[in-house]
Write an enzyme that holds these catalytic residues in place. Sequence first.
Site, PDB file in Angstrom:
ATOM      1  N   ASN A 275       0.695  -1.214  -0.016  1.00  0.00           N
ATOM      2  CA  ASN A 275       0.088   0.174  -0.098  1.00  0.00           C
ATOM      3  C   ASN A 275       0.891   1.232   0.062  1.00  0.00           C
ATOM      4  OD1 ASN A 275       0.538  -0.822   2.662  1.00  0.00           O
ATOM      5  ND2 ASN A 275      -1.110   0.046   3.658  1.00  0.00           N
TER       6      ASN A 275
ATOM      7  N   GLU B  91      -2.957  -4.590  -3.248  1.00  0.00           N
ATOM      8  CA  GLU B  91      -3.263  -5.459  -4.420  1.00  0.00           C
ATOM      9  C   GLU B  91      -3.318  -4.709  -5.912  1.00  0.00           C
ATOM     10  OE1 GLU B  91      -4.714  -4.833  -1.580  1.00  0.00           O
ATOM     11  OE2 GLU B  91      -5.972  -6.435  -0.946  1.00  0.00           O
TER      12      GLU B  91
ATOM     13  N   CYS C 184     -10.351  -3.422  -4.375  1.00  0.00           N
ATOM     14  CA  CYS C 184      -9.184  -4.484  -4.948  1.00  0.00           C
ATOM     15  C   CYS C 184     -10.099  -5.677  -5.559  1.00  0.00           C
ATOM     16  CB  CYS C 184      -8.470  -4.601  -3.674  1.00  0.00           C
ATOM     17  SG  CYS C 184      -7.356  -3.216  -3.461  1.00  0.00           S
TER      18      CYS C 184
ATOM     19  N   GLU D   7       0.089   5.233   0.730  1.00  0.00           N
ATOM     20  CA  GLU D   7      -0.749   6.147   1.170  1.00  0.00           C
ATOM     21  C   GLU D   7      -0.466   7.651   0.997  1.00  0.00           C
ATOM     22  OE1 GLU D   7      -1.020   5.267   5.433  1.00  0.00           O
ATOM     23  OE2 GLU D   7      -2.299   3.428   5.162  1.00  0.00           O
TER      24      GLU D   7
ATOM     25  N   CYS E 118     -10.150  -5.382  -0.017  1.00  0.00           N
ATOM     26  CA  CYS E 118     -11.160  -4.385   0.037  1.00  0.00           C
ATOM     27  C   CYS E 118     -11.848  -4.580  -1.093  1.00  0.00           C
ATOM     28  CB  CYS E 118     -10.692  -2.984   0.347  1.00  0.00           C
ATOM     29  SG  CYS E 118     -10.257  -2.234  -1.239  1.00  0.00           S
TER      30      CYS E 118
ATOM     31  N   CYS F 109      -4.264   0.664  -2.541  1.00  0.00           N
ATOM     32  CA  CYS F 109      -3.946  -0.535  -1.908  1.00  0.00           C
ATOM     33  C   CYS F 109      -2.802  -1.257  -2.428  1.00  0.00           C
ATOM     34  CB  CYS F 109      -5.241  -1.314  -1.840  1.00  0.00           C
ATOM     35  SG  CYS F 109      -6.335  -0.446  -0.800  1.00  0.00           S
TER      36      CYS F 109
END
Length: 137
Positions: A44, A57, A98, A46, A95, A55
């Site tokens: 990830n 993925e 993703c 940010e 999530c 993210c």
Amino acid sequence: MTASDAELLDRARAAAHSAYAPYSGFPVGAALLLEDGRIVTGCNVENASYGLTICAERTAAGRMIVERESGPPGERPHIVAAAVVGLKAAPCHPCGACRQVLGEFSCDRVIVEGSSGDPVSIAFTELLPHAFGPDSL
Ligand code: THU
């Protein structure tokens, strides 16, 4: 030889250590197994504008596209399995955003860590039933 589920989790865990997660303190790593046996990882990334966070993925999916052999722009790689590890929580399921991106590349299954660190394999259709994808258009 194809990587085992445990090896894929190890690769995802290693990638999580590269995470840039100063806001959540929740490092995540992903490892995508491709048809030719290659493994592409991501973590990830940010952002101070929180919603711009990417993210693990999706970072890995972008890298998969960049690193593939050049071919027709519409050619779609196939993700055989996607392993996801959160260093602060197990299991760390992908999530919703993703799941949609993994589904674009007809991901067959997702591997997460069970509570004792053992690999748990989940069929993608179980994670995202009735998905909207390339065949829906
Ligand atoms: N995160 C991922 O990298 N993958 C997921 O599927 C779930 C959430 C990240 C995003 C954010 O940096 C942190 O975990 C906390 O939400």
